[in-house]
Scaffold this active site. Structure first.
Site, PDB file in Angstrom:
ATOM      1  N   GLY A  97     -24.687 -46.313  39.930  1.00  0.00           N
ATOM      2  CA  GLY A  97     -24.107 -45.282  39.079  1.00  0.00           C
ATOM      3  C   GLY A  97     -24.119 -43.896  39.670  1.00  0.00           C
ATOM      4  O   GLY A  97     -23.778 -42.925  38.995  1.00  0.00           O
ATOM      5  N   GLU A 105     -18.701 -51.070  36.301  1.00  0.00           N
ATOM      6  CA  GLU A 105     -19.341 -51.923  37.316  1.00  0.00           C
ATOM      7  C   GLU A 105     -20.163 -53.021  36.647  1.00  0.00           C
ATOM      8  O   GLU A 105     -20.117 -54.181  37.054  1.00  0.00           O
ATOM      9  CB  GLU A 105     -20.234 -51.079  38.226  1.00  0.00           C
TER      10      GLU A 105
END
Length: 221
Positions: A97, A105
């Site tokens: 992240g 994701e």
């Protein structure tokens, strides 16, 4: 001969191509190492049907190579997802992240049968948490979530001037020593207003392709 970080990333991106089955739709991550993988995919685009992208940036890069970008809703279950990590342990637990694409994701990773993590050796750690843990938060919940994170021992900091592809904000949490990532991932996700957090432990990587000066090492959990 010492390899630059970019050369290590390129080497693992090339190695990841071996994990992409013919005639499939492949899940593609976000970030510098994922970009090298997208460039490698461009060389074999005739062998794949398309890709599901975990961010607008990756979608644009895929399209730039003439690879069809498919929505996850249309693609269904994916055979493989290839992405980098900001930190990863030998248990295949990750912090992701840093680029702010953690929610998409995590969704694409969850929908994939195999998660191949590609990164250079500097990302392999014994304990997660030196890299600040990103949390995607609904804007109205920012201060509430921050207070809850402080109770858990973290120091949250708003990522200034950044909005996710989903229109939310990111709190980067410093000062955590994450000894039980599966438990912390669940705890953080149960805070009202949290979309998701950057711990990828409940769905860890299946394979780690690690770029080292001696070549690409393959690790499995």
């Amino acid at each position: 001969m010492t390899m630059t970080q970019d050369e290590l990333k390129k080497a693992v991106a090339q190695a990841a191509i071996a994990h992409v089955p013919a005639d499939c739709i492949v899940g593609v991550g976000t970030g510098s190492t994922a970009n090298f993988f997208i460039d490698e995919l461009g060389k074999i685009k005739h062998r794949i049907r398309g890709a599901v992208a975990s961010s607008e940036a990756s979608a644009k890069r895929l399209q730039g190579h003439g690879i069809e970008v498919v929505s996850l809703n249309d693609a269904g279950s994916l055979p493989v997802y290839v992405d980098g990590a900001d930190e990863i342990t030998r248990h295949m637990h990750m912090i992701k992240g840093g680029g702010g694409a953690l929610t998409r994701e995590k969704i694409v990773a969850a929908a994939s049968r195999k998660f191949v993590c590609v990164c250079d050796a500097s990302k392999l750690v014994d304990v997660l948490g030196k890299f600040p843990l990103p949390i995607e938060v609904i804007p109205m919940a920012r201060s509430y979530v921050a207070r809850q994170v402080v109770v858990l021992g973290g120091q949250p900091k708003l990522r200034e001037g950044f909005t996710t592809d989903n229109g939310n904000i990111i709190l980067d949490v410093h000062g955590l020593n994450i000894l039980n990532p599966v438990e912390l991932e669940t705890t953080l996700n149960n805070i009202a207003g949290v979309v998701t957090n950057g711990l990828f432990a409940r769905r860890p990587a299946d394979v780690l392709l690690l770029g080292t000066p001696g070549g690409v090492q393959t690790l499995t959990a």
